[in-house]
Design an enzyme around this catalytic site. Structure first.
Site, mmCIF file in Angstrom:
data_model
loop_
_atom_site.group_PDB
_atom_site.id
_atom_site.type_symbol
_atom_site.label_atom_id
_atom_site.label_comp_id
_atom_site.label_asym_id
_atom_site.label_seq_id
_atom_site.Cartn_x
_atom_site.Cartn_y
_atom_site.Cartn_z
ATOM 1 N N LYS A 221 80.966 45.474 76.049
ATOM 2 C CA LYS A 221 80.686 44.733 74.747
ATOM 3 C C LYS A 221 81.247 43.318 74.986
ATOM 4 C CE LYS A 221 83.733 47.349 72.207
ATOM 5 N NZ LYS A 221 84.093 48.265 73.407
ATOM 6 N N ARG B 79 86.277 49.875 64.341
ATOM 7 C CA ARG B 79 86.619 50.857 65.034
ATOM 8 C C ARG B 79 87.080 52.170 64.302
ATOM 9 N NH1 ARG B 79 88.235 47.470 69.898
ATOM 10 N NH2 ARG B 79 88.651 48.854 71.702
ATOM 11 N N ARG C 219 92.394 55.764 75.572
ATOM 12 C CA ARG C 219 91.540 54.779 74.826
ATOM 13 C C ARG C 219 90.311 55.354 74.763
ATOM 14 N NH1 ARG C 219 91.231 49.931 78.839
ATOM 15 N NH2 ARG C 219 89.761 49.078 77.171
ATOM 16 N N ARG D 224 94.104 44.160 83.383
ATOM 17 C CA ARG D 224 94.801 44.571 82.258
ATOM 18 C C ARG D 224 95.656 45.657 82.063
ATOM 19 N NH1 ARG D 224 89.924 44.109 77.645
ATOM 20 N NH2 ARG D 224 91.312 45.981 76.841
ATOM 21 N N ARG E 298 87.846 46.625 86.958
ATOM 22 C CA ARG E 298 87.779 45.186 86.086
ATOM 23 C C ARG E 298 89.093 44.408 86.436
ATOM 24 N NH1 ARG E 298 86.683 45.454 79.934
ATOM 25 N NH2 ARG E 298 88.586 46.452 79.807
HETATM 26 P P1 AMP Z 1 89.474 45.813 73.498
HETATM 27 O O1 AMP Z 1 89.754 44.676 74.163
HETATM 28 O O2 AMP Z 1 88.437 45.425 72.319
HETATM 29 O O3 AMP Z 1 89.191 46.801 74.580
HETATM 30 O O4 AMP Z 1 90.753 46.143 72.519
HETATM 31 C C1 AMP Z 1 91.863 46.390 73.059
HETATM 32 C C2 AMP Z 1 92.899 47.057 72.500
HETATM 33 O O5 AMP Z 1 93.180 46.390 71.333
HETATM 34 C C3 AMP Z 1 92.164 48.421 72.003
HETATM 35 O O6 AMP Z 1 92.546 49.568 72.686
HETATM 36 C C4 AMP Z 1 93.338 48.475 70.456
HETATM 37 O O7 AMP Z 1 94.546 49.023 70.917
HETATM 38 C C5 AMP Z 1 93.346 47.208 70.169
HETATM 39 N N1 AMP Z 1 92.193 46.905 69.038
HETATM 40 C C6 AMP Z 1 91.026 46.099 69.488
HETATM 41 N N2 AMP Z 1 90.296 46.100 68.400
HETATM 42 C C7 AMP Z 1 90.882 47.092 67.559
HETATM 43 C C8 AMP Z 1 90.488 47.412 66.008
HETATM 44 N N3 AMP Z 1 89.302 46.740 65.615
HETATM 45 N N4 AMP Z 1 91.179 48.292 65.459
HETATM 46 C C9 AMP Z 1 92.443 48.638 65.993
HETATM 47 N N5 AMP Z 1 92.876 48.475 67.207
HETATM 48 C C10 AMP Z 1 92.198 47.602 67.740
#
Ligand code: AMP
Length: 232
Positions: A19, A94, A176, A165, A132
């Site tokens: 994404k 989400r 996740r 990360r 990554r």
């Molecule tokens: P990402 O970088 O999109 O993989 O997001 C990393 C982490 O941020 C996720 O595993 C969640 O802990 C948190 N996070 C990101 N977007 C959301 C969302 N829309 N709702 C809840 N938690 C989020």
């Protein structure tokens, strides 16, 4: 639905489906801002205050942050003038509750949307997340085998040391993916009910720029859908 509020492109898919990579490529062709809730939360976490520590704990454990906080952050961000012609949402919504809130907000401001589900199988996701590496300075993302930096361990753009990360560690990745299955996957059904504003794209078969081109042409064609999903 009020008209004229641009169009939102919403990228849905499990962690590691690309994404972020796609959003960065697509923003160049659609010329609209890329809004990543993950990036916004990681920035917020840096403040080191009590909210920042709560966010860090949830992210490090592979849990989702509360709907209330994320909804508020997105609402504030999309009300900025640079989002008038549209924007790309990466990592939001989400949960079904976030999706409901998003539908109402976009319908109120006359913004149609296209939801793109990036389909990638789980073995590929694990391979991607394990390799990554990202740059803490500029946010550039690399992969040890499929997109390595010119000099091992260093960012091509700014020379910073690349890092893994914390939430890409194997045990957290599992959490996740569970969160995705339980809380995010149901959104596919929610959005797919409205014909014309939902599509699926193979997120693994081709090189990222080709996949991005495909998504851009889908985003440029077609009517701005969206309003009907609000009544779900
Ligand atoms: P990402 O970088 O999109 O993989 O997001 C990393 C982490 O941020 C996720 O595993 C969640 O802990 C948190 N996070 C990101 N977007 C959301 C969302 N829309 N709702 C809840 N938690 C989020």
């Amino acid at each position: 639905m009020r008209e004229g509020g641009g169009r939102a492109l919403i990228l849905l898919g499990p962690p590691g489906s690309g994404k972020g990579t796609q959003a960065r490529l697509i923003r160049e062709c659609l010329k609209v801002p890329h809004i990543s809730t993950g990036d916004m939360l990681r920035d917020r976490m840096q403040a080191g205050d009590s909210l920042g520590m709560i966010i860090k704990r949830l992210i490090d454990e592979g849990e989702l942050v509360t709907d209330e906080l994320v909804n508020r952050m997105v609402q504030e961000r999309i009300s900025k003038p640079d989002c008038g012609k549209g924007f790309i949402l990466d990592g939001y919504p989400r949960t079904l509750s976030q999706a409901g809130m998003m539908c109402r907000q976009l319908a109120d401001r006359g913004t149609g949307w296209l939801v793109v589900h990036l389909k990638v199988d789980y073995n590929e996701i694990i391979r991607r997340l394990a390799g990554r590496r990202s740059c803490p300075g500029c946010g550039a993302v690399y992969h040890l085998t499929s997109h390595p930096p010119a000099v091992a361990g260093l960012c091509d753009r700014c020379g910073n040391s690349l890092s893994i990360r914390d939430d890409d560690r194997e045990s957290v990745v599992r959490k996740r993916l569970e969160a995705y299955e339980e809380r995010t996957r149901p959104l596919l059904e929610f959005f797919s009910e409205e014909e014309g504003s939902f599509c699926e794209v193979d997120g693994a078969g081709d090189a990222p720029p080709l996949i991005a081109e495909r998504i851009c042409s889908l985003a440029r064609s077609g009517r701005p859908g969206g309003a009907a999903a609000c009544s779900n």
